[in-house]
Design a protein around this motif. Structure first.
Motif, PDB file in Angstrom:
ATOM      1  N   SER A 203      -9.174  -4.312  -0.861  1.00 34.26           N
ATOM      2  CA  SER A 203      -8.999  -5.764  -1.002  1.00 34.26           C
ATOM      3  C   SER A 203     -10.293  -6.436  -1.461  1.00 34.26           C
ATOM      4  N   LYS A 204     -11.413  -5.991  -0.918  1.00 30.44           N
ATOM      5  CA  LYS A 204     -12.704  -6.561  -1.297  1.00 30.44           C
ATOM      6  C   LYS A 204     -13.010  -6.280  -2.767  1.00 30.44           C
ATOM      7  N   THR A 205     -12.761  -5.052  -3.204  1.00 34.06           N
ATOM      8  CA  THR A 205     -12.997  -4.671  -4.604  1.00 34.06           C
ATOM      9  C   THR A 205     -12.067  -5.437  -5.530  1.00 34.06           C
ATOM     10  N   PHE A 206     -10.796  -5.531  -5.137  1.00 34.42           N
ATOM     11  CA  PHE A 206      -9.812  -6.253  -5.944  1.00 34.42           C
ATOM     12  C   PHE A 206     -10.234  -7.703  -6.135  1.00 34.42           C
ATOM     13  N   LYS A 207     -10.659  -8.347  -5.056  1.00 34.32           N
ATOM     14  CA  LYS A 207     -11.047  -9.756  -5.138  1.00 34.32           C
ATOM     15  C   LYS A 207     -12.313  -9.941  -5.965  1.00 34.32           C
ATOM     16  N   SER A 208     -13.244  -8.997  -5.863  1.00 35.21           N
ATOM     17  CA  SER A 208     -14.494  -9.123  -6.617  1.00 35.21           C
ATOM     18  C   SER A 208     -14.257  -9.043  -8.122  1.00 35.21           C
ATOM     19  N   LEU A 209     -13.194  -8.348  -8.535  1.00 40.95           N
ATOM     20  CA  LEU A 209     -12.915  -8.173  -9.964  1.00 40.95           C
ATOM     21  C   LEU A 209     -11.865  -9.144 -10.506  1.00 40.95           C
ATOM     22  N   THR A 210     -11.032  -9.686  -9.637  1.00 40.57           N
ATOM     23  CA  THR A 210      -9.964 -10.579 -10.104  1.00 40.57           C
ATOM     24  C   THR A 210     -10.101 -12.012  -9.593  1.00 40.57           C
ATOM     25  N   GLY A 211     -10.924 -12.198  -8.560  1.00 41.66           N
ATOM     26  CA  GLY A 211     -11.083 -13.538  -8.000  1.00 41.66           C
ATOM     27  C   GLY A 211     -10.030 -13.908  -6.978  1.00 41.66           C
ATOM     28  N   MET A 212      -9.158 -12.949  -6.645  1.00 38.74           N
ATOM     29  CA  MET A 212      -8.139 -13.224  -5.632  1.00 38.74           C
ATOM     30  C   MET A 212      -7.805 -11.940  -4.883  1.00 38.74           C
ATOM     31  N   SER A 213      -7.215 -12.076  -3.721  1.00 34.65           N
ATOM     32  CA  SER A 213      -6.843 -10.909  -2.930  1.00 34.65           C
ATOM     33  C   SER A 213      -5.593 -10.263  -3.522  1.00 34.65           C
ATOM     34  N   PRO A 214      -5.314  -8.989  -3.199  1.00 32.78           N
ATOM     35  CA  PRO A 214      -4.084  -8.348  -3.684  1.00 32.78           C
ATOM     36  C   PRO A 214      -2.837  -9.113  -3.264  1.00 32.78           C
ATOM     37  N   THR A 215      -2.832  -9.632  -2.045  1.00 37.71           N
ATOM     38  CA  THR A 215      -1.680 -10.396  -1.547  1.00 37.71           C
ATOM     39  C   THR A 215      -1.475 -11.663  -2.376  1.00 37.71           C
ATOM     40  N   HIS A 216      -2.565 -12.373  -2.656  1.00 39.59           N
ATOM     41  CA  HIS A 216      -2.493 -13.592  -3.454  1.00 39.59           C
ATOM     42  C   HIS A 216      -2.016 -13.262  -4.865  1.00 39.59           C
ATOM     43  N   TYR A 217      -2.519 -12.176  -5.429  1.00 38.57           N
ATOM     44  CA  TYR A 217      -2.114 -11.762  -6.780  1.00 38.57           C
ATOM     45  C   TYR A 217      -0.605 -11.525  -6.832  1.00 38.57           C
ATOM     46  N   ARG A 218      -0.080 -10.818  -5.843  1.00 40.27           N
ATOM     47  CA  ARG A 218       1.350 -10.515  -5.813  1.00 40.27           C
ATOM     48  C   ARG A 218       2.184 -11.790  -5.656  1.00 40.27           C
ATOM     49  N   ARG A 219       1.705 -12.719  -4.833  1.00 39.31           N
ATOM     50  CA  ARG A 219       2.439 -13.971  -4.614  1.00 39.31           C
ATOM     51  C   ARG A 219       2.473 -14.842  -5.858  1.00 39.31           C
ATOM     52  N   LYS A 220       1.462 -14.711  -6.732  1.00 39.32           N
ATOM     53  CA  LYS A 220       1.392 -15.535  -7.934  1.00 39.32           C
ATOM     54  C   LYS A 220       2.249 -14.991  -9.070  1.00 39.32           C
ATOM     55  N   LEU A 221       2.821 -13.801  -8.896  1.00 36.72           N
ATOM     56  CA  LEU A 221       3.651 -13.219  -9.944  1.00 36.72           C
ATOM     57  C   LEU A 221       4.872 -14.090 -10.185  1.00 36.72           C
ATOM     58  N   PRO A 222       5.335 -14.192 -11.431  1.00 31.88           N
ATOM     59  CA  PRO A 222       6.529 -14.993 -11.722  1.00 31.88           C
ATOM     60  C   PRO A 222       7.722 -14.507 -10.907  1.00 31.88           C
ATOM     61  N   ALA A 223       8.590 -15.427 -10.563  1.00 31.59           N
ATOM     62  CA  ALA A 223       9.750 -15.090  -9.742  1.00 31.59           C
ATOM     63  C   ALA A 223      10.636 -14.045 -10.416  1.00 31.59           C
ATOM     64  N   SER A 224      10.617 -14.054 -11.770  1.00 28.75           N
ATOM     65  CA  SER A 224      11.451 -13.102 -12.518  1.00 28.75           C
ATOM     66  C   SER A 224      10.800 -11.745 -12.677  1.00 28.75           C
ATOM     67  N   GLN A 225       9.568 -11.609 -12.174  1.00 25.04           N
ATOM     68  CA  GLN A 225       8.842 -10.341 -12.315  1.00 25.04           C
ATOM     69  C   GLN A 225       9.619  -9.243 -11.601  1.00 25.04           C
ATOM     70  N   PRO A 226       9.961  -8.157 -12.285  1.00 27.47           N
ATOM     71  CA  PRO A 226      10.726  -7.100 -11.637  1.00 27.47           C
ATOM     72  C   PRO A 226       9.899  -6.411 -10.572  1.00 27.47           C
ATOM     73  N   SER A 227      10.521  -6.060  -9.473  1.00 29.12           N
ATOM     74  CA  SER A 227       9.848  -5.323  -8.409  1.00 29.12           C
ATOM     75  C   SER A 227      10.801  -4.251  -7.903  1.00 29.12           C
ATOM     76  N   PHE A 228      10.355  -3.004  -7.968  1.00 26.11           N
ATOM     77  CA  PHE A 228      11.260  -1.908  -7.637  1.00 26.11           C
ATOM     78  C   PHE A 228      10.726  -1.141  -6.446  1.00 26.11           C
TER      79      PHE A 228
END
Length: 228
Positions: A203-228
């Protein structure tokens, strides 16, 4: 009378070959996700999907060989997915594996390989992508590629403008984005798949490179984004 194929119809078009040749990973993943929605509507059986994925595994390998990928790398990728396909039992798991497989093959031929003119850098780049799901170290890399650690580090940094280990973290996070957006794997599972020390380190590495946590990144995905 319209002709139909019992297996994946995309196997019988040149679209996929064109996308591989042009190294358009984004479009390929988009098309795969769209195809998977239709397969779910049609209640495609896991047995049929396994057969299709075994064929796709061979297609990717063949096309990557045409593009000049080293057989030693392709052999390992092919065998890894051949084994993984056989172990899956549900369509949803096979869908996740299909997206992961496409990303793995495309990552062998990212733009960085075109940009790197150094012979050493061009040996290191595919090695890093091949071992994205393993613990990486300069020592192990230098032993496997039979290059001194210091020489490998200096050549790579000079050519790519980034250290080997920072680049390794960068591509791990790019793969994490794909897993976050195309699967329902937990943050913990993804951190383990990509061989981070623990979920906190991931999580720390992800945030340092993207500016957000993995959880935040997933929540920001479009509602139509496929998830399997």
């Amino acid at each position: 009378m319209n002709e139909t194929y019992l297996s994946d119809p995309q196997l019988f078009t040149l679209d996929a070959v064109y996308l591989i040749e042009s190294r358009n990973k984004t479009e390929m993943l988009k098309r795969i996700a769209s195809k998977q929605i239709e397969e779910e509507k049609q209640f495609l059986s896991a047995v049929s999907k396994k057969i299709d994925l075994h064929i796709w595994n061979a297609v990717y390998t063949r096309e990557m060989m045409k593009l000049g990928a080293a057989k030693s790398y392709l052999h390992r990728v092919y065998n890894r997915f051949y084994t993984s396909i056989s172990k899956q039992s549900s369509l949803s798991d096979l869908h996740s594996l299909e997206l992961e497989m496409a990303a793995a093959y495309f990552d062998l031929f990212i733009g960085d390989l075109d940009e790197a003119e150094s012979f050493v850098a061009n040996k290191i780049l595919p090695y890093l992508h091949m071992n994205i799901e393993h613990h990486l170290s300069i020592r192990k890399l230098s032993e496997d590629l039979e290059i001194s650690a210091g020489y490998a580090s200096s050549c790579f940094k000079k050519e790519m403008g980034i250290s080997i280990m920072k680049y390794a973290k960068k591509i791990k996070i790019e793969r994490a984005k794909i897993l976050l957006s195309t699967t329902n794997k937990s943050i913990f599972e993804i951190s383990m798949i990509l061989c981070f020390h623990d979920q906190g380190h991931f999580s720390k590495t992800f945030k340092s490179l993207t500016g957000m946590s993995p959880t935040h990144y997933r929540r920001k995905l479009p509602a139509s984004q496929p998830s399997f």
